[in-house]
Design an enzyme around this catalytic site. Structure first.
Site, PDB file in Angstrom:
ATOM      1  CG  HIS A 306      -2.090   0.928   1.032  1.00 56.59           C
ATOM      2  ND1 HIS A 306      -2.014   2.271   1.293  1.00 56.59           N
ATOM      3  CD2 HIS A 306      -3.324   0.679   0.553  1.00 56.59           C
ATOM      4  CE1 HIS A 306      -3.178   2.816   0.996  1.00 56.59           C
ATOM      5  NE2 HIS A 306      -3.990   1.890   0.545  1.00 56.59           N
ATOM      6  CG  ASP A 363      -9.036  -4.081  -2.802  1.00 54.44           C
ATOM      7  OD1 ASP A 363     -10.190  -4.068  -2.331  1.00 54.44           O
ATOM      8  OD2 ASP A 363      -8.542  -3.124  -3.406  1.00 54.44           O
TER       9      ASP A 363
HETATM   10  N1  CMC Z   1       4.156  -7.631  -5.016  1.00 54.13           N
HETATM   11  C1  CMC Z   1       5.508  -7.663  -5.186  1.00 54.13           C
HETATM   12  N2  CMC Z   1       6.304  -6.582  -4.998  1.00 54.13           N
HETATM   13  C2  CMC Z   1       5.706  -5.430  -4.650  1.00 54.13           C
HETATM   14  C3  CMC Z   1       4.320  -5.334  -4.468  1.00 54.13           C
HETATM   15  C4  CMC Z   1       3.546  -6.503  -4.650  1.00 54.13           C
HETATM   16  N3  CMC Z   1       2.213  -6.458  -4.494  1.00 54.13           N
HETATM   17  N4  CMC Z   1       4.000  -4.060  -4.120  1.00 54.13           N
HETATM   18  C5  CMC Z   1       5.149  -3.385  -4.100  1.00 54.13           C
HETATM   19  N5  CMC Z   1       6.186  -4.209  -4.409  1.00 54.13           N
HETATM   20  C6  CMC Z   1       7.622  -3.866  -4.416  1.00 54.13           C
HETATM   21  C7  CMC Z   1       7.997  -3.057  -5.648  1.00 54.13           C
HETATM   22  O1  CMC Z   1       8.401  -3.893  -6.705  1.00 54.13           O
HETATM   23  C8  CMC Z   1       9.109  -2.188  -5.104  1.00 54.13           C
HETATM   24  O2  CMC Z   1      10.256  -3.010  -5.021  1.00 54.13           O
HETATM   25  P1  CMC Z   1      11.738  -2.353  -5.218  1.00 54.13           P
HETATM   26  O3  CMC Z   1      11.874  -1.364  -4.099  1.00 54.13           O
HETATM   27  O4  CMC Z   1      12.661  -3.508  -5.138  1.00 54.13           O
HETATM   28  O5  CMC Z   1      11.711  -1.700  -6.564  1.00 54.13           O
HETATM   29  C9  CMC Z   1       8.668  -1.886  -3.665  1.00 54.13           C
HETATM   30  O6  CMC Z   1       7.837  -2.998  -3.295  1.00 54.13           O
HETATM   31  C10 CMC Z   1       7.869  -0.576  -3.516  1.00 54.13           C
HETATM   32  O7  CMC Z   1       6.771  -0.628  -4.435  1.00 54.13           O
HETATM   33  P2  CMC Z   1       6.147   0.649  -5.152  1.00 54.13           P
HETATM   34  O8  CMC Z   1       5.436   0.203  -6.381  1.00 54.13           O
HETATM   35  O9  CMC Z   1       7.197   1.715  -5.284  1.00 54.13           O
HETATM   36  O10 CMC Z   1       5.133   1.141  -4.057  1.00 54.13           O
HETATM   37  P3  CMC Z   1       3.936   2.136  -4.306  1.00 54.13           P
HETATM   38  O11 CMC Z   1       3.662   2.807  -3.020  1.00 54.13           O
HETATM   39  O12 CMC Z   1       4.204   3.003  -5.489  1.00 54.13           O
HETATM   40  O13 CMC Z   1       2.731   1.157  -4.737  1.00 54.13           O
HETATM   41  C11 CMC Z   1       0.880  -0.307  -4.657  1.00 54.13           C
HETATM   42  C12 CMC Z   1       1.711   0.744  -3.891  1.00 54.13           C
HETATM   43  C13 CMC Z   1      -0.395  -0.583  -3.862  1.00 54.13           C
HETATM   44  C14 CMC Z   1       0.476   0.253  -6.033  1.00 54.13           C
HETATM   45  C15 CMC Z   1       1.720  -1.593  -4.817  1.00 54.13           C
HETATM   46  O14 CMC Z   1       2.069  -2.109  -3.544  1.00 54.13           O
HETATM   47  C16 CMC Z   1       1.010  -2.683  -5.644  1.00 54.13           C
HETATM   48  O15 CMC Z   1       1.094  -2.668  -6.868  1.00 54.13           O
HETATM   49  N6  CMC Z   1       0.252  -3.614  -4.961  1.00 54.13           N
HETATM   50  C17 CMC Z   1      -0.516  -4.603  -5.673  1.00 54.13           C
HETATM   51  C18 CMC Z   1      -1.832  -3.993  -6.139  1.00 54.13           C
HETATM   52  C19 CMC Z   1      -2.809  -3.780  -4.988  1.00 54.13           C
HETATM   53  O16 CMC Z   1      -3.042  -4.655  -4.176  1.00 54.13           O
HETATM   54  N7  CMC Z   1      -3.451  -2.597  -4.976  1.00 54.13           N
HETATM   55  C20 CMC Z   1      -4.514  -2.285  -4.002  1.00 54.13           C
HETATM   56  C21 CMC Z   1      -4.137  -1.184  -3.071  1.00 54.13           C
HETATM   57  S1  CMC Z   1      -5.311  -1.084  -1.702  1.00 54.13           S
HETATM   58  C22 CMC Z   1      -6.777  -0.603  -2.443  1.00 54.13           C
HETATM   59  C23 CMC Z   1      -6.807   0.845  -2.783  1.00 54.13           C
HETATM   60  O17 CMC Z   1      -6.971   1.657  -1.870  1.00 54.13           O
HETATM   61  O18 CMC Z   1      -6.672   1.161  -3.968  1.00 54.13           O
END
Ligand code: CMC
Length: 427
Positions: A306, A363
């Site tokens: 998140h 989710d």
């Molecule tokens: N699986 C594997 N690796 C992950 C995941 C995941 N679900 N989420 C983040 N990472 C890794 C990412 O690859 C990165 O690694 P590194 O530092 O080595 O490059 C690190 O964790 C940080 O990730 P980020 O993408 O920079 O983090 P963010 O804050 O931009 O993204 C997120 C947050 C929710 C988009 C992301 O965690 C994700 O894609 N999760 C899966 C989709 C999901 O479940 N979304 C629902 C969010 S809750 C409902 C809502 O309110 O929308």
């Protein structure tokens, strides 16, 4: 902490005020930055940028706290009704019985949509994704309700608010029923808000409808948990679209489109699809864990991580318990629940996920409940939208009442410098 921040640009020092929120969060007010220094800030994904001051929702991602207007999500999910929560978010305080009754009455009085909307719905292919249909029909509602487009007075705003709270559930039910091949119908005036939504969705034409309290209570809880989440992607969309003085319905329609994406609201559908794929592949969770950690593989563990919660998502805790209860009460044993539990256990013990503070989000378990209620996968995000509606309304209303300026970020241009135009025969 000193309430000033100093910034050196070139040889010059500039001082900026710091703003403190009611929970002691601090922001540097850089609204005068460009005027004073001629430089801007850049912050992709707005990870460090506050876009507004808001009195609606407080969340502390480190401590796993979520509060609507000061009330904890745990208390609201256990003790409140979704309509009370909607009122709280939109108007700032919990309603007394009289105010709640009036609110429900005003919504019911508007619980009808123009029959011509059915023609628009029927012109979509049956295979169309319900989020696209919902967004289009919400936008189309403006044409049938022109009075909701130019809102200035309190009364105009109130009328638009009760109209959209009344009409969106009808559209949601219709989108669902059309996908199931069921007749499109209206609600039951005698029922409460969530009871009516449930009946509109699940009523069969050939069978007396008997309310299942377990289902109503599960939907009530899910809607409350999704009702607001401060400046997330769809809410920021609603505020920015509304900042151009586009009306409430148009802003909500844009919010629905933003919610659709699998990194935001679309994650609940993606979670179930992922769990089903793991099951169909033989149930080896470790294989998918390895894929999620492999940087050359675009696969992510859906329902994990998140932007704000870096400890745990308090909504996920409540939903996990609710999912167990619903499955038990409905007598459903779902193998994907076991896969979900295994994945969660493995991820919580895996350094990749622990180091990056990736925990199950809201989710991860919500789709399991929707599936138990026999709601099709593609409708999950539509249910999220129904829950988020009061939050979008509250944020839109706050933005308009605070007379916020039009949202218009700047950029750093990295394209070509000036080039002489080349005639076609010279290229
Ligand atoms: N699986 C594997 N690796 C992950 C995941 C995941 N679900 N989420 C983040 N990472 C890794 C990412 O690859 C990165 O690694 P590194 O530092 O080595 O490059 C690190 O964790 C940080 O990730 P980020 O993408 O920079 O983090 P963010 O804050 O931009 O993204 C997120 C947050 C929710 C988009 C992301 O965690 C994700 O894609 N999760 C899966 C989709 C999901 O479940 N979304 C629902 C969010 S809750 C409902 C809502 O309110 O929308």
């Amino acid at each position: 902490m000193n309430n000033k921040a100093n910034l050196n640009v070139g040889n010059q020092n500039y001082e900026f005020e710091c703003i403190k929120g009611s929970e002691d969060e601090v922001a540097i007010d850089i609204s005068s930055l460009r005027g004073k220094t001629n430089v801007i800030t850049i912050d992709p994904g707005f990870k460090n940028t506050g876009s507004c001051k808001s009195a609606i929702t407080f969340l502390d991602g480190e401590k796993g706290i979520l509060r609507y207007r000061g009330y904890s999500i745990e208390d609201l999910a256990e003790k409140a009704d979704f309509l009370e929560v909607a009122y709280l978010l939109i108007f700032g305080n919990l309603p007394n019985q009289e105010k709640l009754d009036q609110f429900l009455f005003d919504i019911k009085e508007n619980s009808i949509v123009d029959e011509d909307l059915k023609k628009i719905l029927e012109s979509f292919p049956k295979s169309a994704h319900p989020m696209g249909v919902l967004s289009s029909l919400t936008s189309a509602l403006v044409s049938f309700n022109p009075s909701v487009s130019d809102l200035e007075s309190k009364e105009e705003m109130y009328n638009a608010i009760v109209k959209i709270l009344a009409k969106l559930p009808i559209i949601v039910a219709w989108v669902y029923r059309r996908a199931k091949g069921l007749p499109l119908d209206y609600g039951d005036y005698s029922l409460g808000y969530v009871e009516n939504i449930t009946k509109m969705m699940f009523k069969r034409p050939n069978k007396e409808y008997i309310q299942n309290d377990t289902i109503v209570s599960a939907i009530n809880k899910l809607l409350i948990l999704h009702a607001d989440h401060e400046q997330n992607c769809s809410t920021s969309t609603v505020r920015i679209v509304g900042s151009s003085h586009a009306g409430l319905f148009a802003s909500v329609s844009a919010g629905i489109s933003a919610l659709w994406g699998r990194l935001h609201g679309g994650a609940n559908q993606a979670v179930i699809e992922m769990l089903e794929a793991i099951e169909n592949d033989g149930g080896d969770t470790k294989k998918f864990m390895a894929k999620a950690k492999d940087k050359s593989d675009s696969f992510r563990l859906m329902g994990f991580g998140h932007r704000v919660y870096k400890n745990f998502d308090p909504r996920a805790k409540i939903i996990k318990v609710a999912a167990d209860e619903v499955l038990k009460e409905l007598g459903i044993t779902d193998p994907i629940l076991e896969i979900a539990k295994d994945l969660e256990k493995e991820a919580l013990a895996d350094p990749y996920f622990v180091d990056r503070k990736l925990y199950p989000n809201v989710d991860f378990y919500s789709g399991i409940i929707y599936k138990a209620l026999e709601i099709p996968n593609e409708m999950f995000t539509v249910m999220f939208a129904l829950g988020r509606l009061p939050g979008w309304i509250a944020q839109w209303k706050e933005m308009r009442e605070n007379k916020e300026p039009i949202g218009r970020p700047r950029q750093i241009y990295i394209g070509e410098k000036y080039r002489d135009f080349l005639d076609l025969d010279l290229r």
